[in-house]
Design a protein around this motif. Structure first.
Motif, PDB file in Angstrom:
ATOM      1  N   LEU A   1       0.828  -1.210   0.000  1.00  0.00           N
ATOM      2  CA  LEU A   1       0.000   0.000   0.000  1.00  0.00           C
ATOM      3  C   LEU A   1       0.860   1.256   0.000  1.00  0.00           C
ATOM      4  O   LEU A   1       0.572   2.222  -0.719  1.00  0.00           O
ATOM      5  CB  LEU A   1      -0.916   0.000   1.221  1.00  0.00           C
TER       6      LEU A   1
ATOM      7  N   ARG B   1      -3.780   5.894  -4.574  1.00  0.00           N
ATOM      8  CA  ARG B   1      -4.165   4.718  -3.804  1.00  0.00           C
ATOM      9  C   ARG B   1      -5.690   4.567  -3.772  1.00  0.00           C
ATOM     10  O   ARG B   1      -6.400   5.522  -3.475  1.00  0.00           O
ATOM     11  CB  ARG B   1      -3.620   4.858  -2.383  1.00  0.00           C
TER      12      ARG B   1
ATOM     13  N   VAL C   1      -8.559   2.297   0.952  1.00  0.00           N
ATOM     14  CA  VAL C   1      -7.741   1.293   1.635  1.00  0.00           C
ATOM     15  C   VAL C   1      -8.580   0.147   2.192  1.00  0.00           C
ATOM     16  O   VAL C   1      -8.220  -1.028   2.054  1.00  0.00           O
ATOM     17  CB  VAL C   1      -6.911   1.959   2.750  1.00  0.00           C
TER      18      VAL C   1
ATOM     19  N   THR D   1      -8.167  -3.596   0.785  1.00  0.00           N
ATOM     20  CA  THR D   1      -7.694  -4.549   1.783  1.00  0.00           C
ATOM     21  C   THR D   1      -8.639  -5.751   1.869  1.00  0.00           C
ATOM     22  O   THR D   1      -8.203  -6.889   2.076  1.00  0.00           O
ATOM     23  CB  THR D   1      -7.562  -3.875   3.164  1.00  0.00           C
TER      24      THR D   1
END
Length: 215
Positions: free
Chosen positions: A103, A111, A114, A118
């Motif tokens: 990450l 990005r 998250v 994930t």
């Protein structure tokens, strides 16, 4: 539950396929790092590269239960579920550290969300370990990893190319199906965990891998 001795932990560490997991992890980190070199294309390449990184590492995790001496260790008093749980527990911190590094290698502005990505990673890793658990339970082969890795790669390609769009798993962040896709990823994660837990028990009988004999 049987107490884990130091000798058992040391023996488990020695039989872990750390070289294969490290090679897969290194390949995955390289894929994630490429998002820093894509220039203007990075905005739409970062997510696919991170998904390729996840797949690469998952292909390493399918080797987790490979053990050339499994027919010897099968006779030890420690139950199979404990041995499997020990291997998973030993590699879990490595997985967490690897995912954190992957990450961080993706620039913050590129990005994907998250929590959602994930969930994708956790589902893929759970599937990999569950496949290894089932293969060990249902066959006598000591090293099912290569076949499982090939199967995982093939399954990912088929899902990407032919999975029905209304049940899509691999969608861009801007896609209106993003939230629904991650509801499906959650189902995949739960199913993989259930399969892994239920498959960790001692087998009643095993499948036999086909063997081609020469004349």
């Amino acid at each position: 539950m049987p107490r884990l001795s130091g000798d058992l932990i040391v023996a488990a560490c020695r039989t872990l396929p750390l070289g294969l997991v490290a090679a897969a992890g290194g390949t995955g980190l390289l894929m994630a790092a490429l998002s820093r070199t894509t220039g203007e294309a990075g905005e739409w390449l970062a997510l696919p590269l991170l998904r390729v990184a996840i797949l690469a590492f998952a292909m390493g995790l399918v080797f987790l239960l490979d053990d050339p001496a499994r027919h010897t260790t099968a006779t030890v008093p420690t139950p199979r579920p404990v041995r499997i749980a020990l291997r998973v527990g030993l590699v879990a911190p490595v997985v967490a550290a690897w995912w954190t590094a992957a990450l961080l290698l993706v620039p913050r502005d590129l990005r994907p969300p998250v929590a959602d990505i994930t969930l994708e990673a956790g589902s893929a890793f759970a599937l990999a370990v569950a496949a290894a658990v089932v293969a060990v339970r249902r066959s006598d082969i000591a090293r099912p990893g290569p076949r499982l890795a090939a199967g995982l790669l093939t399954s990912a390609m088929l899902a990407l190319l032919f999975w029905p769009g209304r049940w899509a798993l691999f969608v861009p962040v801007q896609d209106e199906r993003w939230a629904a896709a991650h509801d499906r990823w959650a189902v995949v994660a739960v199913a993989a965990l259930l399969v892994g837990v239920l498959g960790a028990g001692e087998p009643v009988r095993r499948w036999s891998w086909p063997v081609v004999r020469g004349r």
